[in-house]
Design a protein around this motif. Structure first.
Motif, PDB file in Angstrom:
ATOM      1  N   SER A 447       8.839  -4.215  14.261  1.00 35.80           N
ATOM      2  CA  SER A 447       8.410  -4.379  12.949  1.00 35.80           C
ATOM      3  C   SER A 447       7.832  -3.110  12.214  1.00 35.80           C
ATOM      4  CB  SER A 447       7.223  -5.664  12.684  1.00 35.80           C
ATOM      5  OG  SER A 447       6.054  -5.108  13.469  1.00 35.80           O
ATOM      6  N   SER A 448       7.863  -2.937  10.858  1.00 33.69           N
ATOM      7  CA  SER A 448       7.384  -2.139  10.151  1.00 33.69           C
ATOM      8  C   SER A 448       6.461  -2.673   8.897  1.00 33.69           C
ATOM      9  CB  SER A 448       8.793  -1.099   9.740  1.00 33.69           C
ATOM     10  OG  SER A 448       9.379  -0.961  10.608  1.00 33.69           O
ATOM     11  N   PHE A 449       5.577  -1.676   8.568  1.00 37.54           N
ATOM     12  CA  PHE A 449       4.699  -2.204   7.454  1.00 37.54           C
ATOM     13  C   PHE A 449       4.381  -0.817   6.867  1.00 37.54           C
ATOM     14  CE2 PHE A 449       0.562  -1.898   5.451  1.00 37.54           C
ATOM     15  CZ  PHE A 449       0.647  -2.812   4.665  1.00 37.54           C
ATOM     16  N   LEU A 450       4.462  -0.913   5.358  1.00 37.33           N
ATOM     17  CA  LEU A 450       4.139   0.389   4.764  1.00 37.33           C
ATOM     18  C   LEU A 450       3.486   0.002   3.344  1.00 37.33           C
ATOM     19  CD1 LEU A 450       6.299   3.085   3.743  1.00 37.33           C
ATOM     20  CD2 LEU A 450       5.462   1.933   1.873  1.00 37.33           C
ATOM     21  N   PHE A 451       2.227   0.857   3.195  1.00 38.92           N
ATOM     22  CA  PHE A 451       1.599   0.777   1.961  1.00 38.92           C
ATOM     23  C   PHE A 451       1.642   2.135   1.300  1.00 38.92           C
ATOM     24  CE2 PHE A 451      -2.549   1.938  -0.314  1.00 38.92           C
ATOM     25  CZ  PHE A 451      -2.342   0.916  -1.250  1.00 38.92           C
ATOM     26  N   ASN A 452       2.063   1.890  -0.249  1.00 37.05           N
ATOM     27  CA  ASN A 452       2.287   3.268  -0.944  1.00 37.05           C
ATOM     28  C   ASN A 452       1.364   3.080  -2.266  1.00 37.05           C
ATOM     29  OD1 ASN A 452       3.314   5.732  -2.284  1.00 37.05           O
ATOM     30  ND2 ASN A 452       5.166   4.407  -3.098  1.00 37.05           N
ATOM     31  N   ALA A 453       0.701   4.121  -2.443  1.00 36.62           N
ATOM     32  CA  ALA A 453      -0.047   4.260  -3.829  1.00 36.62           C
ATOM     33  C   ALA A 453       0.248   5.586  -4.182  1.00 36.62           C
ATOM     34  CB  ALA A 453      -1.510   4.208  -3.552  1.00 36.62           C
ATOM     35  N   SER A 454       0.717   5.531  -5.763  1.00 34.16           N
ATOM     36  CA  SER A 454       0.906   6.816  -6.280  1.00 34.16           C
ATOM     37  C   SER A 454       0.517   6.671  -7.712  1.00 34.16           C
ATOM     38  CB  SER A 454       2.320   7.002  -6.326  1.00 34.16           C
ATOM     39  OG  SER A 454       3.115   5.788  -7.129  1.00 34.16           O
ATOM     40  N   GLY A 455       0.311   7.896  -8.538  1.00 35.80           N
ATOM     41  CA  GLY A 455      -0.359   8.073  -9.626  1.00 35.80           C
ATOM     42  C   GLY A 455       0.401   9.181 -10.305  1.00 35.80           C
ATOM     43  N   LEU A 456       0.546   9.032 -11.777  1.00 40.88           N
ATOM     44  CA  LEU A 456       0.943  10.005 -12.585  1.00 40.88           C
ATOM     45  C   LEU A 456       0.101  10.096 -13.720  1.00 40.88           C
ATOM     46  CD1 LEU A 456       3.137  11.841 -14.050  1.00 40.88           C
ATOM     47  CD2 LEU A 456       4.331   9.720 -14.527  1.00 40.88           C
ATOM     48  N   HIS A 457      -0.190  11.285 -14.221  1.00 42.66           N
ATOM     49  CA  HIS A 457      -1.202  11.521 -15.507  1.00 42.66           C
ATOM     50  C   HIS A 457      -0.210  12.545 -15.987  1.00 42.66           C
ATOM     51  CE1 HIS A 457      -4.026  11.596 -18.453  1.00 42.66           C
ATOM     52  NE2 HIS A 457      -4.313  12.991 -17.970  1.00 42.66           N
TER      53      HIS A 457
END
Length: 993
Positions: A447-457
């Motif tokens: 099994s695989s789990f991924l969390f991604n958080a990204s931001g652009l300004h």
């Protein structure tokens, strides 16, 4: 006040970036606590590889129940599996890299080997055991990280893909040091101009005859797609990339949100050995040739300099337990825009009018205009990447990656026929954090789990605030994508779309995948949720008066009495001048969007020679048409428009089945036949209909983006039907040839209808892409490695002018006859023939010479009138495929000589040459608007003669007489690609240990 609003919105952007960091920190801590408590969720999707093989004895008989142990060479990552009753085994979700294999079976000697696993690919091996007590070892692909020239055959997949490795990125000359530059080596890809000025230097890749904005990009499994403009979101240094795959057709069901191709990128990780590098790349005007159109002698040579400083470091923080890797690249560039003699003549005429007081009405104006020979475009970029990998146990492997890209460009958007006042200072900040775990339950389940958080300004502050802008015909070349103005306050608005002066994007992604492999089936299912609470920004919305003239400044300098100027459009406005006074409006837009993808797929090995891949994917979106908390029912243009009576809604029927077949006849495994068919859905980028989002603010019909705008209620998510067939054959271990045919039929593409009182955005366009791609890779006596591609293709779509497949630039000539005869023709990326040859020559004395040659036939051009319709010559309206530009031919070369010392240390000086033979490559960058031709025409509505003199003495007998190469794109969007640069050289040195 506009400036106050911009300052406030910039502060909001910084606030949400800090909020993003706090939220990510909380979530990271939560998941680390869960892992310590024995949580088994886990990340690895298509950005990993697989290993499939057969264990047999010396006679070819299959050996069941053999124990296969695979361990990463440079870390402690390990997996175990047993061969089934047919002696076959398979391991999925293996991070790309080198592995050591140990095979044991009762009655046989232990076997040891090395093998390399490639991203997004299945590596096939055959292991032959010998009776005890003989001990043996076999060798499989142990020569470093591999290359595009040494890709093995995958007999179990119908996906058409090309793998680019870190070795390719290090050795092949990259003019812009962008990983996308080297993606053009993949069959079925094409170079194109970057299509977004808010993302400088993030080059795009055209696939399926499109603009590249409909491709999907994932980095370590994390989404890296720009949901506002489209295309790639964040840039990465080539030094941070382990390898990447370009999947041009028949993606598996785990791939979504694309109607063309997907790019699967994997970043580098630390190992059990401390390693690193430092490099310097230097370019200067003295090493560059002139661009003859913009910067001919004896004018001063166009200024240019660029230095890239690069460093990497990685190793074990706790050996065989915790690893670290980091990279940093700083770009210090001073590019420039040179003004051609023709442009300088017009600018000087404009300055003459200003000096005579003609551009001043006592309210606003200027009395002098500076005319430089070139405009400096300083660019500073910082690319950083840091990654931690943690082996929690034999079953659980975690990684945490943080990446940032921040840059500033001064005089951005200035182009060859516009003065510096039309530019801006553009400042971008990107940040992404990715946390993932892979958990192995047993030899069958992962099994695989991924969390991604990204931001652009992003902020873009324009150079001038005069309150007016002047637009002359000579500025309207094909490269005038930034705006219409020659001088003054560029509002960054075109007739097609709008570019924001403020952008904020905050994205959170949760992805969970489970895979299961047994004797005949390799199954996978998963869910992908993307939450974008912030998808906002602003268009320029200050008050402005725009004056559009039918003649160039030189005409008015000679006839000053015919020049009109008023900052308020005071009557009477003479014929030949259009004056529009736009009051200040609300240019902001804001959205909160959620995207959901669910899939299930299976790879069924019916026999050892026949594999069937099948799957089903479902994608949907929530909040796609809600802006600032309002639906389109709040759009004031809806009442009484006479065209549209309803509002659009999210489309929830995007079911996408996929089917692929791979057949390997015979027992050698040297040939594979592939075929596949599938549906691919992808919502359009929001920028296409930003005017409609902007219109609902304060229920105010007046907005900065143009006329009242509506979205048609019959919205349908665009989709493409892919059908593929091909064959691949290995003549030997060194030579592989493949031929693949692809048919992509596009439905429900974007089109803009400009009715007299309202603009309507609809998804009713259709397109077609057909291609035959031939690929050859070979190696000659360890002296030459090469890859050669030839693509025969055609790409067509509906449009008033040259359009793009699955893009938001397509419009119609007559909104009441949208599918008129002659309005179906080639896309802007319709390249009929394309040839690529690349490779490395290992010369005597330790020198390596690497080359990359590209040649393609000319792309189409549309000649238009100021009204936006196609030009008419001698009473005949031009066709979409009547004119083509110049064939593109360019060769780049790199020569290097590694100097090895202290066993693991290497110093490599090198020199790189771009456009080695200094061929002029204007591509299809020709003057597109016939009103902007350097020699005027007699009648814009029906051209019959050219007018070098008032007598209009040159009859037009062929439309080709109207083709005039335009100025270079310079660094408007970043280094050009289809508009090739003149000869340039780059010096550098790299130290590795």
């Amino acid at each position: 006040m506009p400036s106050a609003r911009l300052t406030f919105q910039s502060g909001v952007g910084l606030l949400f970036m800090s909020r993003l960091v706090r939220q990510v920190y909380t979530i990271v801590c939560l998941f680390l606590l869960l892992s310590c408590a024995g949580a088994f969720v886990a990340p690895a999707q298509e950005f990993h590889g697989a290993l499939r093989g057969v264990v047999q004895d010396a006679t070819g008989g299959r050996v069941p129940a053999a124990q296969i142990v695979v361990r990463a060479v440079e870390s402690s990552f390990q997996r175990e599996v047993s061969s089934d009753s047919r002696g076959e085994f398979r391991m999925d979700e293996l991070p790309p890299g080198a592995y050591h294999i140990k095979v044991q079976a009762s009655g046989f000697a232990e076997t040891n080997s090395n093998v390399r696993v490639i991203v997004s690919s299945v590596q096939e091996i055959t292991i032959t055991l010998k009776p005890q007590p003989v001990q043996q070892s076999i060798t499989l692909q142990t020569d470093g990280p591999g290359s595009i020239t040494t890709q093995p055959i995958d007999t179990s997949s119908a996906v058409h893909q090309t793998i680019i490795t870190s070795r390719d990125l290090e050795t092949i000359p990259l003019a812009a040091r962008s990983f996308a530059n080297i993606a053009y080596l993949a069959p079925g890809t094409e170079p194109l101009e970057p299509s977004d000025p808010t993302k400088a230097r993030i080059t795009a890749v055209s696939t399926g005859g499109s603009s590249g904005l409909n491709n999907d990009l994932s980095v370590d499994g994390a989404d890296n797609t720009d949901d506002w403009i489209g295309g790639f979101l964040q840039n990465f240094s080539p030094e941070a990339i382990q390898e990447f795959a370009i999947r041009t057709a028949q993606e598996d069901a785990d791939t979504g949100r694309t109607t063309a191709a997907s790019v699967v990128l994997s970043t580098k990780a630390g190992t059990n050995f401390w390693h690193g590098s430092g490099a310097f790349y230097g370019r200067a005007a003295g090493l560059n040739a002139r661009f003859p159109i913009d910067n001919p002698a004896p004018d001063p040579k166009q200024p240019f300099s660029r230095q890239n400083y690069v460093g990497t470091l990685g190793g074990p923080l706790v050996r065989s337990k915790l690893w670290f890797f980091s990279s940093f690249e700083y770009v210090h560039e001073n590019a420039s825009i040179a003004y051609s003699p023709a442009s300088q003549t017009e600018f000087n005429a404009l300055a003459q009018l200003a000096a005579a007081g003609k551009i001043n009405d006592g309210i606003r104006g200027v009395n002098s205009i500076d005319v430089p020979s070139s405009v400096l475009v300083p660019f500073r970029d910082y690319l950083a990447d840091a990654r931690l990998d943690w082996q929690q146990s034999d079953q659980s492997h975690w990684f945490l990656r943080a990446s940032a890209d921040t840059y500033i460009t001064h005089d951005a958007m200035v182009q060859q026929a516009a003065l510096p006042s039309t530019g801006a200072a553009s400042h971008n900040n990107y940040l992404s954090l990715v946390l993932g775990e892979q958990y192995t339950f047993n030899q069958y389940w992962v099994s695989s789990f991924l969390f991604n958080a990204s931001g652009l300004h992003l902020t873009a502050v324009r150079n001038s605030n005069l309150g007016f802008a002047l637009d002359f015909p000579f500025t309207s070349t094909r490269s005038t994508i930034s705006g219409l103005e020659t001088f003054g306050d560029n509002q960054f608005v075109t007739p097609i779309t709008a570019f924001p002066v403020l952008r904020n994007q905050e994205k959170y992604q949760f992805r969970y995948d489970v895979s299961h492999a047994n004797r005949t089936h390799t199954s996978r299912f998963g869910i992908n949720l993307i939450h974008e609470p912030v998808l906002s920004g602003a268009l320029a919305a200050t008050s402005e008066t725009v004056l559009v003239y039918s003649n160039d400044p030189s005409f008015y300098a000679a006839n000053p009495s015919q020049f009109y100027f008023s900052s308020t459009c005071a009557p009477p406005v003479p014929a030949g001048v259009t004056c529009t006074a736009t009051p200040a409006g609300d240019g902001s837009f804001s959205q909160n969007v959620q995207r959901l993808g669910i899939y299930a797929q299976d790879s069924w090995s019916i026999t050892s020679h026949l594999t069937v891949n099948y799957g089903l994917r479902y994608d949907t979106t929530f909040g796609l048409f809600t802006a600032s908390g309002h639906s389109q029912s709040a759009n004031p243009a809806l009442a009484g428009n006479g065209i549209v009576s309803g509002i659009p809604h999210d489309y929830h029927k995007a079911f996408a089945p996929r089917l692929g077949v791979a057949y390997a006849p015979g027992s050698s495994g040297n040939t594979v036949l592939r075929a596949g068919v599938g549906l691919f859905f992808n919502d359009l980028a929001q920028n296409g209909w930003v005017q409609a989002f902007n219109a609902v603010n304060n229920f105010n019909i007046r907005n900065a983006a143009g006329p009242p705008s509506l979205i048609d209620p019959n919205y349908h998510t665009p989709y493409a039907l892919h059908a593929t067939a091909g064959v691949q054959h290995a003549f030997s271990a060194d030579w592989v040839l493949s031929a693949d045919y692809t048919l992509e039929t596009g439905m429900h593409g974007y089109r803009r209808y400009d009715f007299p009182n309202v603009s309507v955005f609809r998804t009713d366009n259709r397109s077609s892409y057909k291609a035959l791609a031939v690929h050859l890779q070979g190696n000659v006596s360890h002296r030459l490695n090469l890859v050669a591609n030839y693509t025969l293709a055609t790409a067509k779509t509906w449009g008033c002018q040259i359009g793009e497949l699955f893009d938001y630039v397509n419009g119609v000539c007559d909104p009441f006859n949208a599918f008129a005869p002659g309005d179906y023709g080639p896309s802007g990326e319709d390249v009929r023939h394309r040839f690529v040859l690349a490779g490395t020559v290992h010369a005597p004395a330790g020198f390596d010479v690497t080359f990359l040659s590209q040649a393609e036939t000319a792309r189409p051009i549309t000649l238009t009138t100021p009204a936006g319709n196609r030009a008419v010559t001698d009473g005949v309206k031009s066709t979409l495929d009547q004119f083509r530009g110049t064939p593109y031919i360019q060769t780049d070369l790199r020569a290097s000589r590694p100097i090895k010392f202290h066993e693991r240390w290497s110093l490599t000086p090198f020199i790189e040459f771009f456009n080695l033979f200094n061929r002029s490559n204007p591509g299809n960058n020709y003057v597109g608007n016939i009103s902007a031709l350097p020699v005027p025409v007699n009648n814009l509505a029906n051209v019959t003669a050219l007018c070098p003199t008032p007598a209009c003495s040159v009859p037009v007998t062929s439309g080709k007489q109207l083709l005039v190469p335009a100025g270079a794109l310079g660094d408007f969007f970043g280094p050009g690609t289809t508009v090739g640069i003149p000869f340039a050289a780059q010096l550098g040195v790299k130290l590795t240990f």
